[in-house]
Enzyme design. Structure first.
Site, PDB file in Angstrom:
ATOM      1  N   ASP A 118       0.928  -1.248  -0.105  1.00 28.36           N
ATOM      2  CA  ASP A 118       0.190  -0.003   0.039  1.00 28.36           C
ATOM      3  C   ASP A 118       0.883   1.335  -0.153  1.00 28.36           C
ATOM      4  OD1 ASP A 118      -2.457   1.393   0.075  1.00 28.36           O
ATOM      5  OD2 ASP A 118      -3.179   0.146   1.631  1.00 28.36           O
ATOM      6  N   GLU A 151      -1.123   1.805  -5.205  1.00 25.78           N
ATOM      7  CA  GLU A 151      -0.691   3.199  -5.134  1.00 25.78           C
ATOM      8  C   GLU A 151      -1.932   4.048  -5.606  1.00 25.78           C
ATOM      9  OE1 GLU A 151       1.268   6.373  -7.530  1.00 25.78           O
ATOM     10  OE2 GLU A 151      -0.138   4.671  -8.064  1.00 25.78           O
ATOM     11  N   TRP A 152      -3.168   3.412  -5.845  1.00 27.16           N
ATOM     12  CA  TRP A 152      -4.323   4.130  -6.173  1.00 27.16           C
ATOM     13  C   TRP A 152      -4.200   4.789  -7.465  1.00 27.16           C
ATOM     14  CZ3 TRP A 152      -2.888   6.699  -0.913  1.00 27.16           C
ATOM     15  CH2 TRP A 152      -3.014   5.860  -0.054  1.00 27.16           C
ATOM     16  N   GLY A 153      -3.121   4.659  -8.295  1.00 25.97           N
ATOM     17  CA  GLY A 153      -3.208   5.354  -9.496  1.00 25.97           C
ATOM     18  C   GLY A 153      -2.691   6.846  -9.247  1.00 25.97           C
ATOM     19  N   ASP A 173     -10.077   3.372  -3.562  1.00 23.16           N
ATOM     20  CA  ASP A 173     -10.691   1.978  -3.143  1.00 23.16           C
ATOM     21  C   ASP A 173     -12.243   2.150  -3.668  1.00 23.16           C
ATOM     22  OD1 ASP A 173      -8.528   1.854  -1.682  1.00 23.16           O
ATOM     23  OD2 ASP A 173      -9.615   1.785   0.465  1.00 23.16           O
TER      24      ASP A 173
HETATM   25  C1  GLA Z   1      -5.937   1.134   1.398  1.00 21.83           C
HETATM   26  C2  GLA Z   1      -6.050   0.305   0.128  1.00 21.83           C
HETATM   27  C3  GLA Z   1      -7.331  -0.759   0.541  1.00 21.83           C
HETATM   28  C4  GLA Z   1      -6.980  -1.535   1.810  1.00 21.83           C
HETATM   29  C5  GLA Z   1      -6.744  -0.282   2.956  1.00 21.83           C
HETATM   30  C6  GLA Z   1      -6.348  -1.211   4.068  1.00 21.83           C
HETATM   31  O1  GLA Z   1      -7.160   1.864   1.492  1.00 21.83           O
HETATM   32  O2  GLA Z   1      -6.341   0.885  -1.000  1.00 21.83           O
HETATM   33  O3  GLA Z   1      -7.307  -1.665  -0.594  1.00 21.83           O
HETATM   34  O4  GLA Z   1      -5.869  -2.253   1.513  1.00 21.83           O
HETATM   35  O5  GLA Z   1      -6.083   0.506   2.525  1.00 21.83           O
HETATM   36  O6  GLA Z   1      -6.129  -0.212   5.219  1.00 21.83           O
END
Ligand code: GLA
Length: 372
Positions: A118, A151-153, A173
């Site tokens: 993450d 890394e969410w992009g 997410d």
């Molecule tokens: C981030 C990630 C999620 C999950 C949470 C856990 O938000 O994007 O997929 O792993 O952390 O805390």
């Protein structure tokens, strides 16, 4: 393909839950359908010891991760675990910063097969450097470990993460909703359509071994059956990792039927690994095509709206051309047989126009095969 604890259990995860999910996956048809990984997300961690080695939370995982890995392996499945590039995870547990090699070594000793890493508390680290360090650390263990970059992009990982990770998250997410966002003020979650839209410009970056990851599935977590079906179908059209996120021991037969539809999964897992694309849009309906092995195609008509929509598609006037993969389908000259992947019925061929009504937030999904 697998399961991950986060979407359903968040931080309330423990070894009992993980064992129960492995039991379920091994016996409910999911393993047969191709699901393999049981992934523990955030909050499994205890403390580092005096030498810096990480240990599992002794209350939640009293038997330890090694024993859990043995158990999951005994079911013919694989175990995944979670860390963060920063010094703390999103849930405030110890992250891997400064301990990358030591943690990778520990995971390999435990028998871990998959690592999600993450991006919380990253302290403005260079993302390429941070994920390369963990990649190198995993490689140095000598154990094959799938590396899932989360890394969410934010730093466009599709431009640099091939060769570092096996997949990279493309967005924030997911939430169990079909349309819109969930606003938490300091951050947002995306509903299914929002995530699909974010994938549209990214198909050129993915392929076997290096995938765009539109996040884990929310099938069975509260959307309607239509919405779950559309969500699952579209993840398959996107050749996405299929990581279920519901309680595998407590799901309806309808939910299970979606997760184990082998015809739809075959679209996802097709060996070419080419993501689908929008061929055209008509009102609320998007018609997606995905090139498949042996000259087959998947077609998915996605009704983004809440009202039912009629579609009429006269194949002989249509020519699907995918410049990216050089796969083309000229329906004026070649006839394809049609199979509805959700009703599992053969529904004629492309010599006749297709007329269908698609319920709100649902799909019509077909496999096309050249007729001899
Ligand atoms: C981030 C990630 C999620 C999950 C949470 C856990 O938000 O994007 O997929 O792993 O952390 O805390």
């Amino acid at each position: 393909m697998g399961w991950n604890s986060w979407n359903k259990f968040q931080c309330d995860v423990n070894e009992e839950i993980i064992r129960r999910m492995a039991d379920a996956m091994a016996t409910n048809g999911m393993k047969d359908a191709g699901y393999q990984y049981i992934n523990i997300d955030d909050c499994w961690h205890g403390q580092r010891d005096a030498q810096g080695f990480i240990h599992a939370d002794p209350q939640k995982f009293p038997s330890g991760i090694r024993a859990l890995a043995d158990y999951v392996h005994s079911k013919g499945l694989k175990l995944g675990i979670y860390t963060d590039v920063g010094d703390k995870t999103c849930g405030g547990r110890p992250g891997s910063r400064g301990h990358e090699y030591q943690d990778a070594y520990t995971y390999a000793q435990w028998g871990v097969d998959y690592l999600k890493c993450d991006w919380c508390n990253n302290d403005n680290l260079n993302p390429i450097g941070a994920y390369t360090t963990m990649h190198d650390a995993l490689l140095a263990t000598g154990r094959p470990i799938v590396f899932s970059i989360c890394e969410w992009g934010v730093n466009k990982p599709w431009l640099w993460a091939k060769g570092i990770g096996n997949s990279w998250r493309t967005t924030t997410d997911i939430a169990p909703c079909f349309d819109g966002i969930v606003d938490h003020k300091t951050w947002q979650q995306f509903c299914v359509l929002r995530i699909i839209d974010a994938q549209k410009p990214l198909r050129q970056y993915a392929g076997p071994g290096h995938w765009n990851d539109p996040d884990m599935l929310e099938v069975g977590n509260g959307m309607s059956q239509n919405e779950d079906r559309a969500h699952f179908s579209m993840w398959c059209m996107l050749a996405a990792p299929l990581i279920s996120g519901n309680d595998l021991q407590d799901m309806s037969p309808d939910t299970l039927n979606i997760l184990v539809n082998k015809d739809v999964i075959a679209v996802d897992q097709d060996p070419l690994g080419i993501e689908g694309f929008v061929y055209f849009t008509n009102n609320a309906v998007e018609i997606w095509f995905k090139p498949l092995d042996h000259g087959d195609w998947a077609m998915c008509a996605l009704n983004r709206g809440t009202d039912p929509q009629s579609i009429s598609f006269d194949w002989k006037n249509e020519k699907v051309m995918d410049d990216l993969s050089s796969h083309n389908a000229d329906f004026a000259s070649i006839i394809y047989s049609l199979r509805n992947l959700w009703t599992k019925q053969d529904v004629g061929d492309t010599s006749q126009p297709l007329n269908a009504e698609i319920p709100g937030h649902d799909v019509l999904m077909l496999r096309l095969q050249k007729k001899m």
